[in-house]
Design a protein around this motif. Structure first.
Motif, PDB file in Angstrom:
ATOM      1  N   VAL A 160      -5.855  -7.406  -6.647  1.00 24.51           N
ATOM      2  CA  VAL A 160      -6.968  -6.549  -6.255  1.00 24.51           C
ATOM      3  C   VAL A 160      -6.397  -5.179  -5.905  1.00 24.51           C
ATOM      4  N   ILE A 161      -6.923  -4.145  -6.559  1.00 24.13           N
ATOM      5  CA  ILE A 161      -6.434  -2.784  -6.377  1.00 24.13           C
ATOM      6  C   ILE A 161      -7.583  -1.936  -5.840  1.00 24.13           C
ATOM      7  N   LEU A 162      -7.345  -1.287  -4.719  1.00 26.43           N
ATOM      8  CA  LEU A 162      -8.366  -0.456  -4.083  1.00 26.43           C
ATOM      9  C   LEU A 162      -7.805   0.953  -3.938  1.00 26.43           C
ATOM     10  N   LYS A 163      -8.522   1.938  -4.490  1.00 27.43           N
ATOM     11  CA  LYS A 163      -7.999   3.302  -4.503  1.00 27.43           C
ATOM     12  C   LYS A 163      -9.060   4.295  -4.057  1.00 27.43           C
ATOM     13  N   ALA A 164      -8.625   5.296  -3.311  1.00 30.89           N
ATOM     14  CA  ALA A 164      -9.499   6.405  -2.940  1.00 30.89           C
ATOM     15  C   ALA A 164      -8.648   7.644  -2.785  1.00 30.89           C
ATOM     16  N   SER A 165      -9.144   8.736  -3.342  1.00 29.06           N
ATOM     17  CA  SER A 165      -8.453  10.016  -3.248  1.00 29.06           C
ATOM     18  C   SER A 165      -9.484  11.120  -3.124  1.00 29.06           C
ATOM     19  N   LEU A 166      -9.119  12.164  -2.407  1.00 32.72           N
ATOM     20  CA  LEU A 166      -9.974  13.344  -2.311  1.00 32.72           C
ATOM     21  C   LEU A 166      -9.562  14.424  -3.305  1.00 32.72           C
ATOM     22  N   MET A 167      -8.694  14.049  -4.273  1.00 25.94           N
ATOM     23  CA  MET A 167      -8.221  15.003  -5.269  1.00 25.94           C
ATOM     24  C   MET A 167      -8.418  14.458  -6.682  1.00 25.94           C
ATOM     25  N   ASP A 186      -5.368  11.535   2.771  1.00 26.02           N
ATOM     26  CA  ASP A 186      -6.472  11.766   1.851  1.00 26.02           C
ATOM     27  C   ASP A 186      -6.320  10.962   0.559  1.00 26.02           C
ATOM     28  N   TYR A 187      -5.354  10.034   0.551  1.00 23.24           N
ATOM     29  CA  TYR A 187      -5.117   9.191  -0.622  1.00 23.24           C
ATOM     30  C   TYR A 187      -4.640   7.822  -0.162  1.00 23.24           C
ATOM     31  N   PHE A 188      -5.199   6.779  -0.758  1.00 20.66           N
ATOM     32  CA  PHE A 188      -4.614   5.450  -0.562  1.00 20.66           C
ATOM     33  C   PHE A 188      -4.733   4.621  -1.824  1.00 20.66           C
ATOM     34  N   ASP A 189      -3.746   3.768  -1.999  1.00 16.98           N
ATOM     35  CA  ASP A 189      -3.693   2.778  -3.077  1.00 16.98           C
ATOM     36  C   ASP A 189      -3.269   1.472  -2.418  1.00 16.98           C
ATOM     37  N   ALA A 215       0.807  -1.223   0.000  1.00 19.79           N
ATOM     38  CA  ALA A 215       0.000   0.000   0.000  1.00 19.79           C
ATOM     39  C   ALA A 215       0.835   1.265   0.000  1.00 19.79           C
ATOM     40  N   THR A 216       0.229   2.304  -0.563  1.00 20.45           N
ATOM     41  CA  THR A 216       0.724   3.670  -0.442  1.00 20.45           C
ATOM     42  C   THR A 216      -0.397   4.510   0.148  1.00 20.45           C
ATOM     43  N   ILE A 217      -0.129   5.143   1.267  1.00 24.17           N
ATOM     44  CA  ILE A 217      -1.112   5.995   1.950  1.00 24.17           C
ATOM     45  C   ILE A 217      -0.430   7.322   2.215  1.00 24.17           C
ATOM     46  N   LYS A 218      -1.053   8.411   1.795  1.00 18.33           N
ATOM     47  CA  LYS A 218      -0.387   9.702   1.969  1.00 18.33           C
ATOM     48  C   LYS A 218      -1.384  10.842   2.041  1.00 18.33           C
ATOM     49  N   THR A 219      -0.845  12.012   2.366  1.00 21.19           N
ATOM     50  CA  THR A 219      -1.614  13.254   2.400  1.00 21.19           C
ATOM     51  C   THR A 219      -1.176  14.097   1.211  1.00 21.19           C
ATOM     52  N   ILE A 220      -2.101  14.373   0.307  1.00 19.12           N
ATOM     53  CA  ILE A 220      -1.796  15.140  -0.897  1.00 19.12           C
ATOM     54  C   ILE A 220      -1.986  16.633  -0.660  1.00 19.12           C
ATOM     55  N   ARG A 221      -3.059  17.005   0.002  1.00 20.33           N
ATOM     56  CA  ARG A 221      -3.385  18.414   0.183  1.00 20.33           C
ATOM     57  C   ARG A 221      -2.398  19.064   1.161  1.00 20.33           C
ATOM     58  N   PRO A 222      -1.863  20.213   0.804  1.00 21.43           N
ATOM     59  CA  PRO A 222      -0.792  20.829   1.616  1.00 21.43           C
ATOM     60  C   PRO A 222      -1.176  21.086   3.066  1.00 21.43           C
TER      61      PRO A 222
END
Length: 349
Positions: free
Chosen positions: A228-235, A215-218, A202-209
């Motif tokens: 199986v690929i699960l993704k969510a982003s607020l951008m 606010d993002y995960f892959d 997984a990659t989990i991070k904060t995109i918004r400064p």
């Protein structure tokens, strides 16, 4: 518990925000097996606008002290799920916990053991199993329309470039952030379809400064025969993509989000005609050697979750969302965090 001659389950809600008001209250109100009796909230007006007969109390302790309450829904910020659920079980109440079930598997194990010791029902609210799109995908897989699945990709994206003020989901704390907010939906669906993975990357991070939480995960759930690929982003500005599924017989593409949440937010009750029916523009497309075929979406409906909880409490039927499944969802989130922090693939244990 009420007499078998009058098997109505009295319900108390701890919290009356989006979850309590727009997800749980309408389904409890339209199911004659339940009586929503009490709510813990500071927003008395919202409760009485929905139903003036519901009592409002000022604390979880007051709710749990009521011997007439059989079942408690925990609709609080995530860091309160475990302590309130534990207190409810200790008070002899059956429990439904909003997703995530718990923030850690250690907490989940404690609740599962306590519920078993006391002979009580406990489950997590994984309503997205009854989304229109997911019901349609399950039907396609049962009918072997795609053959053996080799890759499954699910998205739950939004476009929220500004960090929302005044919401616990955007403030750094246990269980806050996008992973614990939207991750349980995508992870639970994948576990239902494919079982537990061999490992998680997984990659989990904060995109918004100015973001305090992720606010993002892959997340990649790795299986011997599929990815199986699960993704969510607020951008994600163009955020209607939901599923891409590839099998050795064909592929399925689906956009759009189940309409039930939007409908519930309009104060509609889930006993109306055509509840959960998607407009044709949201139907997915199946691609096979025969060509492209539009697949009508099954109607979504969250009501079966509540009826199953009732039957589990009163008639001891198996739960649709078992505590172990809820624990496994939390476990995948834990492993995803470990993977993202270490940069390594972590075995599922």
């Amino acid at each position: 518990m009420n007499s078998p001659l009058d098997p109505v389950v009295n319900v108390g809600l701890i919290g009356f925000g989006l979850s309590g008001r727009y997800f749980h209250a309408p389904f409890l109100a339209t199911n004659p097996h339940f009586k929503l009796s009490k709510v813990v909230t500071r927003n008395t007006t919202s409760v009485h606008d929905f139903d003036p007969t519901i009592a409002v109390v000022g604390s979880a302790e007051a709710l749990l002290a009521d011997s007439e309450i059989d079942l408690v829904f925990i609709c609080t910020p995530n860091d309160l799920h475990f302590p309130y659920a534990k207190a409810a079980l200790e008070a002899g109440k059956h429990v439904v916990i909003e997703k995530p079930f718990t923030n850690t598997t250690a907490e989940a194990d404690i609740l599962i053991a306590l519920a078993a010791e006391k002979g009580l029902t406990i489950t997590a609210y994984q309503n997205r199993r009854w989304d229109s799109d997911f019901l349609t995908i399950q039907a396609l897989l049962r009918e072997n329309k795609l053959g053996d699945i080799v890759e499954y990709e699910a998205h739950f994206d939004r476009f929220r470039p500004e960090v929302a003020k005044g919401t616990w989901k955007e403030v750094a704390s246990a269980g806050a952030g996008n992973l614990y907010n939207l991750g349980p939906h995508l992870i639970d669906q994948a576990l239902v379809l494919f079982g537990t993975p061999k490992s998680v990357t997984a990659t989990i991070k904060t995109i918004r400064p100015d973001g305090e939480t992720d606010d993002y995960f892959d997340i990649q759930m790795n299986y011997a025969d599929k990815r199986v690929i699960l993704k969510a982003s607020l951008m994600v500005f163009q955020n209607d993509l939901r599923y891409i599924i590839h099998g050795n017989k064909g592929s399925f593409f689906k956009s759009g989000l189940d309409v039930q949440e939007e409908t519930l937010r309009k104060n509609a009750l889930p006993n109306t005609d055509d509840w959960g029916s998607e407009p044709e523009k949201l139907w997915g497309t199946l691609y096979t050697e025969a060509g492209a075929e539009i697949i009508p979406s099954q109607a979504g409906h969250y009501a079966p979750f509540y009826e199953n909880v009732y039957q589990a409490i009163v008639n001891k039927v198996p739960l649709e969302v078992t505590p172990q499944q809820a624990r496994n969802t939390t476990r995948v989130m834990e492993l995803a965090l470990e993977s993202s922090q270490s940069g390594k693939t972590i075995s599922f244990e």
